[in-house]
Design a protein around this motif. Structure first.
Motif, short mmCIF file in Angstrom:
data_model
loop_
_atom_site.label_atom_id
_atom_site.label_comp_id
_atom_site.label_asym_id
_atom_site.label_seq_id
_atom_site.Cartn_x
_atom_site.Cartn_y
_atom_site.Cartn_z
N GLU A 192 0.83 -1.21 0.00
CA GLU A 192 0.00 0.00 0.00
C GLU A 192 0.86 1.26 0.00
O GLU A 192 0.58 2.23 -0.71
N VAL A 193 1.94 1.23 0.78
CA VAL A 193 2.86 2.37 0.81
C VAL A 193 3.47 2.58 -0.57
O VAL A 193 3.54 3.71 -1.08
N ASN A 194 3.93 1.50 -1.18
CA ASN A 194 4.55 1.59 -2.51
C ASN A 194 3.57 2.16 -3.54
O ASN A 194 3.94 3.03 -4.35
N ASP A 195 2.34 1.69 -3.50
CA ASP A 195 1.35 2.16 -4.48
C ASP A 195 1.08 3.65 -4.30
O ASP A 195 0.96 4.39 -5.29
N MET A 196 0.98 4.09 -3.05
CA MET A 196 0.69 5.50 -2.80
C MET A 196 1.85 6.40 -3.24
O MET A 196 1.64 7.47 -3.80
N LEU A 197 3.06 5.94 -3.00
CA LEU A 197 4.23 6.74 -3.38
C LEU A 197 4.49 6.69 -4.88
O LEU A 197 4.93 7.68 -5.48
N GLU A 198 4.21 5.53 -5.50
CA GLU A 198 4.41 5.42 -6.94
C GLU A 198 3.46 6.34 -7.70
O GLU A 198 3.76 6.79 -8.81
N ALA A 199 2.32 6.65 -7.08
CA ALA A 199 1.38 7.59 -7.70
C ALA A 199 1.97 9.00 -7.74
O ALA A 199 1.53 9.84 -8.53
N ALA A 200 3.00 9.24 -6.92
CA ALA A 200 3.66 10.55 -6.91
C ALA A 200 4.94 10.56 -7.73
O ALA A 200 5.27 11.56 -8.39
N HIS A 201 5.67 9.42 -7.74
CA HIS A 201 6.96 9.38 -8.44
C HIS A 201 7.36 7.92 -8.66
O HIS A 201 7.11 7.08 -7.79
#
Length: 230
Positions: A192-201
């Motif tokens: 979930e953390v990875n998905d949220m951050l990948e949405a930014a960069h």
């Protein structure tokens, strides 16, 4: 003017209580001060223990002073405290208590002065509030509101991060914005953390590491759970 309890609630979790608002708790209605007391009692660990556990960079207290505060809070007399190893004679204990009370007076005057300063119209030079998870407080965290706005304009295009800053202060500003995407009190999986951050960069792994390193996020030793530091 905030009261000690309303200020403490804001410090611990960012919850604000306005003196002009009546707050419902169950079937009762409370003013801001009483509502803050109820909130602190229901939703937080014992506040004294939490504050005393904070590092010296936040409290300004030595280990000896922390030990003495524990004894004072327990209601022990100077003679009783002096019987404990390393805490000195009764007169030494009384001197420590006097100096702590003097610090309290100085702190109240300082808070009043800062309150008057903050009441003045801002020019963009106000310092951004430091997050409590910061692991090393130095000049990198001396960020003005003007600097913060400029960096966010330069590095973000809507919700996307154009690039990860190399300079420390700019990186901290970017991380402060990114951590706002995480809900306080919620636990996230690494996916979930990875998905949220990948949405930014695209380089979500680097962002995740920076959020941990700079104290914005906490995680379990095995990396199975992440949460936002309050």
């Amino acid at each position: 003017m905030p009261t000690p309890r309303t200020s403490l609630a804001f410090f611990l979790c960012g919850k604000e209580f306005s003196k002009d608002v009546i707050y419902p708790f169950g079937e009762q209605l409370f003013d801001a001060e009483r509502a803050a007391i109820e909130h602190l009692g229901r939703d937080h660990v014992p506040v004294f223990d939490y504050l005393l556990s904070m590092s010296r960079e936040y409290t300004g207290l030595t280990s000896l002073q922390k030990d003495l505060l524990l004894e004072f809070r327990a209601g022990r007399s100077a003679r009783e405290i002096a019987c404990r190893p390393g805490l000195g004679s009764p007169s030494t204990v009384r001197n420590h208590r006097f100096r702590l009370r003097e610090r309290e007076k100085q702190a109240k005057v300082f808070l009043a002065l800062m309150g008057l300063v903050e009441d003045q119209p801002g020019d963009g030079q106000e310092l951004v509030t430091l997050h409590r998870g910061a692991k090393m407080v130095d000049e990198r965290f001396a960020i003005t509101e003007r600097e913060r706005k400029q960096v966010l304009r330069n590095y973000f295009s809507q919700d996307r991060l154009k690039s990860i800053p190399g300079r420390e202060k700019r990186k901290i500003i970017v991380l402060q914005r990114l951590v706002e995407r995480f809900e306080a009190g919620r636990v996230y999986t690494e996916r979930e953390v990875n998905d949220m951050l990948e949405a930014a960069h695209p380089d979500y792994a680097a962002l995740r590491r920076y959020l941990i390193d700079y104290g914005f996020l906490e995680r379990t030793p095995d990396g199975s759970a992440y949460w936002r530091k309050p």
